[in-house]
Design a protein around this motif. Structure first.
Motif, PDB file in Angstrom:
ATOM      1  N   ILE A  30      -0.092   8.093   6.913  1.00 43.87           N
ATOM      2  CA  ILE A  30       1.328   7.820   6.676  1.00 43.87           C
ATOM      3  C   ILE A  30       1.435   7.345   5.235  1.00 43.87           C
ATOM      4  CG2 ILE A  30       3.269   6.290   7.236  1.00 43.87           C
ATOM      5  CD1 ILE A  30       2.155   6.153  10.101  1.00 43.87           C
ATOM      6  N   THR A  31       2.440   7.822   4.503  1.00 47.75           N
ATOM      7  CA  THR A  31       2.633   7.404   3.122  1.00 47.75           C
ATOM      8  C   THR A  31       3.853   6.494   3.009  1.00 47.75           C
ATOM      9  OG1 THR A  31       3.929   9.392   2.637  1.00 47.75           O
ATOM     10  CG2 THR A  31       1.553   9.489   2.204  1.00 47.75           C
ATOM     11  N   ASP A  32       3.927   5.801   1.879  1.00 48.06           N
ATOM     12  CA  ASP A  32       4.982   4.805   1.727  1.00 48.06           C
ATOM     13  C   ASP A  32       6.380   5.412   1.745  1.00 48.06           C
ATOM     14  OD1 ASP A  32       4.561   6.062  -0.718  1.00 48.06           O
ATOM     15  OD2 ASP A  32       4.669   4.229  -1.904  1.00 48.06           O
ATOM     16  N   ASP A  33       6.520   6.675   1.321  1.00 54.62           N
ATOM     17  CA  ASP A  33       7.848   7.284   1.373  1.00 54.62           C
ATOM     18  C   ASP A  33       8.233   7.687   2.796  1.00 54.62           C
ATOM     19  OD1 ASP A  33       5.851   9.204   1.302  1.00 54.62           O
ATOM     20  OD2 ASP A  33       6.947  10.585   0.002  1.00 54.62           O
ATOM     21  N   GLU A  34       7.255   7.860   3.681  1.00 56.34           N
ATOM     22  CA  GLU A  34       7.535   8.141   5.092  1.00 56.34           C
ATOM     23  C   GLU A  34       7.779   6.870   5.906  1.00 56.34           C
ATOM     24  OE1 GLU A  34       4.558  12.039   5.411  1.00 56.34           O
ATOM     25  OE2 GLU A  34       3.824  10.027   5.855  1.00 56.34           O
ATOM     26  N   TYR A  53       0.828  -1.207   0.000  1.00 55.05           N
ATOM     27  CA  TYR A  53       0.000   0.000   0.000  1.00 55.05           C
ATOM     28  C   TYR A  53       0.862   1.257   0.000  1.00 55.05           C
ATOM     29  CZ  TYR A  53      -4.317  -2.552   0.290  1.00 55.05           C
ATOM     30  OH  TYR A  53      -5.370  -3.367  -0.037  1.00 55.05           O
ATOM     31  N   ARG A  54       0.319   2.330  -0.547  1.00 59.30           N
ATOM     32  CA  ARG A  54       1.007   3.609  -0.638  1.00 59.30           C
ATOM     33  C   ARG A  54       0.579   4.577   0.464  1.00 59.30           C
ATOM     34  NH1 ARG A  54      -0.377   6.732  -4.902  1.00 59.30           N
ATOM     35  NH2 ARG A  54       1.706   7.658  -4.945  1.00 59.30           N
ATOM     36  N   ARG A  55      -0.582   4.335   1.034  1.00 62.45           N
ATOM     37  CA  ARG A  55      -1.160   5.287   1.986  1.00 62.45           C
ATOM     38  C   ARG A  55      -1.924   4.515   3.069  1.00 62.45           C
ATOM     39  NH1 ARG A  55      -3.186  10.575   2.562  1.00 62.45           N
ATOM     40  NH2 ARG A  55      -5.283  10.676   3.431  1.00 62.45           N
ATOM     41  N   TYR A  56      -1.656   4.881   4.318  1.00 61.33           N
ATOM     42  CA  TYR A  56      -2.242   4.193   5.477  1.00 61.33           C
ATOM     43  C   TYR A  56      -2.910   5.262   6.330  1.00 61.33           C
ATOM     44  CZ  TYR A  56      -2.219   0.763   9.365  1.00 61.33           C
ATOM     45  OH  TYR A  56      -2.551  -0.118  10.358  1.00 61.33           O
ATOM     46  N   GLU A  57      -4.230   5.163   6.495  1.00 63.11           N
ATOM     47  CA  GLU A  57      -5.001   6.248   7.092  1.00 63.11           C
ATOM     48  C   GLU A  57      -5.464   5.943   8.517  1.00 63.11           C
ATOM     49  OE1 GLU A  57      -7.044   8.126   3.062  1.00 63.11           O
ATOM     50  OE2 GLU A  57      -8.202   6.704   4.271  1.00 63.11           O
ATOM     51  N   TRP A  58      -5.678   7.025   9.244  1.00 64.77           N
ATOM     52  CA  TRP A  58      -6.248   6.990  10.602  1.00 64.77           C
ATOM     53  C   TRP A  58      -7.244   8.126  10.663  1.00 64.77           C
ATOM     54  CZ3 TRP A  58      -4.080   4.721  15.419  1.00 64.77           C
ATOM     55  CH2 TRP A  58      -4.608   5.267  16.599  1.00 64.77           C
ATOM     56  N   LYS A  59      -8.495   7.832  11.051  1.00 65.11           N
ATOM     57  CA  LYS A  59      -9.504   8.869  11.158  1.00 65.11           C
ATOM     58  C   LYS A  59     -10.186   8.747  12.509  1.00 65.11           C
ATOM     59  CE  LYS A  59     -10.501   8.772   6.183  1.00 65.11           C
ATOM     60  NZ  LYS A  59     -10.282   7.382   5.770  1.00 65.11           N
ATOM     61  N   CYS A  60     -10.604   9.873  13.045  1.00 69.55           N
ATOM     62  CA  CYS A  60     -11.268   9.854  14.345  1.00 69.55           C
ATOM     63  C   CYS A  60     -12.129  11.102  14.501  1.00 69.55           C
ATOM     64  CB  CYS A  60     -10.254   9.770  15.491  1.00 69.55           C
ATOM     65  SG  CYS A  60      -9.139  11.187  15.627  1.00 69.55           S
ATOM     66  N   ASP A  61     -13.022  11.050  15.483  1.00 70.73           N
ATOM     67  CA  ASP A  61     -13.790  12.230  15.862  1.00 70.73           C
ATOM     68  C   ASP A  61     -12.800  13.325  16.245  1.00 70.73           C
ATOM     69  OD1 ASP A  61     -15.340  14.131  17.436  1.00 70.73           O
ATOM     70  OD2 ASP A  61     -16.889  12.588  17.606  1.00 70.73           O
ATOM     71  N   SER A  62     -12.992  14.515  15.714  1.00 66.95           N
ATOM     72  CA  SER A  62     -12.050  15.601  15.996  1.00 66.95           C
ATOM     73  C   SER A  62     -12.012  15.964  17.478  1.00 66.95           C
ATOM     74  CB  SER A  62     -12.398  16.842  15.171  1.00 66.95           C
ATOM     75  OG  SER A  62     -13.677  17.346  15.541  1.00 66.95           O
ATOM     76  N   LEU A  63     -13.038  15.565  18.238  1.00 63.11           N
ATOM     77  CA  LEU A  63     -13.073  15.830  19.676  1.00 63.11           C
ATOM     78  C   LEU A  63     -12.397  14.732  20.497  1.00 63.11           C
ATOM     79  CD1 LEU A  63     -16.754  17.107  19.942  1.00 63.11           C
ATOM     80  CD2 LEU A  63     -14.653  18.466  19.761  1.00 63.11           C
ATOM     81  N   ASN A  64     -11.968  13.673  19.842  1.00 63.29           N
ATOM     82  CA  ASN A  64     -11.353  12.538  20.531  1.00 63.29           C
ATOM     83  C   ASN A  64      -9.861  12.827  20.740  1.00 63.29           C
ATOM     84  OD1 ASN A  64     -10.445  10.093  21.493  1.00 63.29           O
ATOM     85  ND2 ASN A  64     -11.457   8.857  19.926  1.00 63.29           N
ATOM     86  N   ALA A  65      -9.563  13.553  21.797  1.00 63.70           N
ATOM     87  CA  ALA A  65      -8.181  13.981  22.052  1.00 63.70           C
ATOM     88  C   ALA A  65      -7.215  12.808  22.218  1.00 63.70           C
ATOM     89  CB  ALA A  65      -8.133  14.890  23.279  1.00 63.70           C
ATOM     90  N   PRO A  66      -7.562  11.728  22.933  1.00 63.54           N
ATOM     91  CA  PRO A  66      -6.621  10.604  23.044  1.00 63.54           C
ATOM     92  C   PRO A  66      -6.296   9.963  21.696  1.00 63.54           C
ATOM     93  CG  PRO A  66      -8.261  10.484  24.790  1.00 63.54           C
ATOM     94  CD  PRO A  66      -8.727  11.549  23.847  1.00 63.54           C
ATOM     95  N   SER A  67      -7.290   9.837  20.816  1.00 58.29           N
ATOM     96  CA  SER A  67      -7.038   9.235  19.508  1.00 58.29           C
ATOM     97  C   SER A  67      -6.146  10.139  18.670  1.00 58.29           C
ATOM     98  CB  SER A  67      -8.359   8.978  18.776  1.00 58.29           C
ATOM     99  OG  SER A  67      -8.134   8.332  17.546  1.00 58.29           O
ATOM    100  N   ARG A  68      -6.363  11.435  18.732  1.00 60.71           N
ATOM    101  CA  ARG A  68      -5.516  12.366  17.980  1.00 60.71           C
ATOM    102  C   ARG A  68      -4.086  12.334  18.492  1.00 60.71           C
ATOM    103  NH1 ARG A  68      -8.797  17.608  15.943  1.00 60.71           N
ATOM    104  NH2 ARG A  68      -6.852  17.662  14.757  1.00 60.71           N
ATOM    105  N   ALA A  69      -3.928  12.260  19.797  1.00 61.69           N
ATOM    106  CA  ALA A  69      -2.577  12.177  20.366  1.00 61.69           C
ATOM    107  C   ALA A  69      -1.900  10.876  19.966  1.00 61.69           C
ATOM    108  CB  ALA A  69      -2.648  12.301  21.884  1.00 61.69           C
ATOM    109  N   ALA A  70      -2.658   9.784  19.942  1.00 59.89           N
ATOM    110  CA  ALA A  70      -2.098   8.494  19.551  1.00 59.89           C
ATOM    111  C   ALA A  70      -1.632   8.529  18.101  1.00 59.89           C
ATOM    112  CB  ALA A  70      -3.131   7.391  19.751  1.00 59.89           C
ATOM    113  N   ALA A  71      -2.430   9.113  17.221  1.00 57.58           N
ATOM    114  CA  ALA A  71      -2.044   9.199  15.818  1.00 57.58           C
ATOM    115  C   ALA A  71      -0.727   9.946  15.656  1.00 57.58           C
ATOM    116  CB  ALA A  71      -3.148   9.882  15.014  1.00 57.58           C
ATOM    117  N   GLN A  72      -0.603  11.059  16.349  1.00 57.46           N
ATOM    118  CA  GLN A  72       0.626  11.844  16.247  1.00 57.46           C
ATOM    119  C   GLN A  72       1.818  11.096  16.831  1.00 57.46           C
ATOM    120  OE1 GLN A  72      -0.891  15.350  18.185  1.00 57.46           O
ATOM    121  NE2 GLN A  72      -1.477  16.310  16.258  1.00 57.46           N
ATOM    122  N   ARG A  73       1.605  10.415  17.953  1.00 59.17           N
ATOM    123  CA  ARG A  73       2.694   9.645  18.554  1.00 59.17           C
ATOM    124  C   ARG A  73       3.178   8.543  17.611  1.00 59.17           C
ATOM    125  NH1 ARG A  73       2.676   4.693  21.195  1.00 59.17           N
ATOM    126  NH2 ARG A  73       4.572   4.340  22.430  1.00 59.17           N
TER     127      ARG A  73
END
Length: 234
Positions: free
Chosen positions: A197-201, A150-170
């Motif tokens: 995250i993309t395949d070049d990253e 795959y070239r692209r791997y996605e993560w989506k969450c409710d914008s109010l879900n602070a723990p999920s957003r922090a996890a994605a960034q971590r």
């Protein structure tokens, strides 16, 4: 990086010899601290339900399902999830006994475009903030990029879900924006935050995971010596 066509217009760089990614399969994944098996409602459901009861129920707030009033209700939902082809669910086995401690899935799979998403991540309290919890995400990413192409791997969450957003960034995802009024679930609005995250990253992110997960990154008390971000930047 962009190219220019014969009209002087900027166009995307060529993706040479692209023939698409492989369709996901239910083949198990195994690491140092955890194992992922194809979800099996009858085999895994009772232990999963029991593991979730150790929490206060808040883990269901931002999920499209739950909380469940009974084990029977959860098993009924799990039976449907077991048969689903998209999302494609796995049970996470962790701890010394490798017992069911959570689920995660691949979803919104587009092999022709090389795009896939991870989601429906539901960790019991015993799995949260453990080495196994991070390794699950590493193993799923590695399968998507290294095995399936795959070239692209996605993560989506409710914008109010602070723990999920922090996890994605971590975990190394890049925030790409928020889709407003994107979903209605549980009778309320969801603005969806998109990460990817993309395949070049991936090569540098992969190295960071492997450095972090190495046994010598943890002291005798099990505390990390370097954070995942520090391991990625090393």
């Amino acid at each position: 990086m962009t190219d220019t066509n014969e009209f002087g217009q900027a166009i995307g760089r060529p993706v040479r010899d692209w023939q698409g990614a492989a369709a996901p399969t239910r083949r198990p994944l195994e690491g140092r601290y955890c194992k992922l098996l194809p979800l099996h409602a009858a085999e895994h459901g009772p232990a999963l339900y029991a593991a979730y009861q150790a929490g206060d129920g808040s883990l269901w707030t931002y999920l499209p399902v739950g909380p469940f009033a009974s084990e029977q209700a959860y098993l009924q939902w799990l039976t449907g999830a077991q048969e689903s082809q998209d999302p494609l669910f796995f049970t996470i086995l962790a701890g010394p006994a490798r017992s069911p401690a959570g689920v995660a899935s691949y979803l919104r799979m587009q092999p022709a475009m090389g795009v896939i998403e991870v989601g429906h991540i539901t960790y019991a309290p015993s799995l949260q903030r453990t080495r196994a919890a991070t390794e699950v995400m590493y193993l799923m990413m590695a399968r998507a990029f290294d095995s399936w192409g795959y070239r692209r791997y996605e993560w989506k969450c409710d914008s109010l879900n602070a723990p999920s957003r922090a996890a994605a960034q971590r975990l190394g995802f890049t925030y790409e924006g928020t889709f407003r009024h994107n979903v209605v679930y549980k009778g309320r609005n969801r603005d969806t935050a998109w990460y990817a995250i993309t395949d070049d990253e991936w090569p540098s992110i992969k190295q960071g995971f492997e450095r972090w997960l190495a046994p010598d990154n943890f002291d005798g008390e099990g505390q990390q010596r370097r954070s995942l971000a520090q391991c990625r930047d090393a």
